[in-house]
Design a protein around this motif. Sequence first.
Motif, PDB file in Angstrom:
ATOM      1  N   ASN A 118       0.804  -1.271   0.031  1.00 51.20           N
ATOM      2  CA  ASN A 118      -0.106   0.102   0.039  1.00 51.20           C
ATOM      3  C   ASN A 118       0.918   1.096  -0.017  1.00 51.20           C
ATOM      4  O   ASN A 118       1.813   1.304   1.351  1.00 51.20           O
ATOM      5  CB  ASN A 118      -1.101  -0.097   1.280  1.00 51.20           C
ATOM      6  CG  ASN A 118      -2.069   1.218   1.481  1.00 51.20           C
ATOM      7  OD1 ASN A 118      -1.422   2.737   0.706  1.00 51.20           O
ATOM      8  ND2 ASN A 118      -3.245   1.336   1.716  1.00 51.20           N
ATOM      9  N   LYS A 132       4.416   4.827   2.756  1.00 48.95           N
ATOM     10  CA  LYS A 132       5.405   6.517   2.561  1.00 48.95           C
ATOM     11  C   LYS A 132       5.067   7.147   4.483  1.00 48.95           C
ATOM     12  O   LYS A 132       5.649   7.296   4.983  1.00 48.95           O
ATOM     13  CB  LYS A 132       5.027   7.167   1.574  1.00 48.95           C
ATOM     14  CG  LYS A 132       5.214   8.662   2.316  1.00 48.95           C
ATOM     15  CD  LYS A 132       4.416   9.384   0.985  1.00 48.95           C
ATOM     16  CE  LYS A 132       5.419  10.864   1.171  1.00 48.95           C
ATOM     17  NZ  LYS A 132       5.367  11.674   2.384  1.00 48.95           N
ATOM     18  N   GLN A 171       0.552   4.546   0.184  1.00 43.87           N
ATOM     19  CA  GLN A 171       0.349   5.535   1.282  1.00 43.87           C
ATOM     20  C   GLN A 171       0.510   5.178   2.877  1.00 43.87           C
ATOM     21  O   GLN A 171       1.519   5.495   3.539  1.00 43.87           O
ATOM     22  CB  GLN A 171      -1.329   5.924   1.423  1.00 43.87           C
ATOM     23  CG  GLN A 171      -1.638   6.381   0.294  1.00 43.87           C
ATOM     24  CD  GLN A 171      -2.103   5.693  -1.057  1.00 43.87           C
ATOM     25  OE1 GLN A 171      -2.366   4.348  -0.305  1.00 43.87           O
ATOM     26  NE2 GLN A 171      -1.288   6.487  -2.193  1.00 43.87           N
TER      27      GLN A 171
END
Length: 213
Positions: free
Chosen positions: A199, A204, A201
């Motif tokens: 994933n 990060k 997001q």
Amino acid sequence: MPDSAVRAPQLTRPKVKICGTTSVQDAVLCTQAGADALGFIFAPISKRLVSPDVAREASLSVGLTVARVGVFLGQGLDEVLRLAEASRMSAVQLHGALPAEFVETAAQFYPVLRVVKADELSREGERWAADPRVTLMVDAPNPGGGVPLEWEALRAGWPAGAWLAGGLGPGNVREAVHLLRPSGVDAVSRLEASPGVKNPQAVKAFIDAVQGS
């Protein structure tokens, strides 16, 4: 690989390893997000099993500054070394009950992340403290299961240089780092859209949380 990618004194933040890499796309994604190391799982029982060919392509795609760590469980030494070489790994991560001789021999070829459970930490810490080729990683009883350890209970006996795994994600890694000051952190299940698929997001957010800790 540079030893600093696995075993290094913590200066500003822990190293970040993103495990369960199964594609070139995710290898590049994690590297661009700031990961210091990628884990490629070769244990046949894993739902994140990667082929040597894909792991090799991914390794070549990220360059030599990122550690590429082959993850093994229940495999013989010859197979560990064969797969690590074929897939261009720069370190190996060894799970399970293994004789010290197995780890010592593997360490003649690659830096080793030796994965131990919390109740093994004291004994294994003493065993490997003087060997710069072997770094301890403390993981949950069910690696990759997404369940965190009791970090507070580990504080008193936490050895310098050890890595932490087990249920780490964007929402809890900063607390774990503050409590234990590990030299590295390793995450997989809480950074996925599905097993073996990252994933972006979450990856990060996880790396940002570590870098801000």
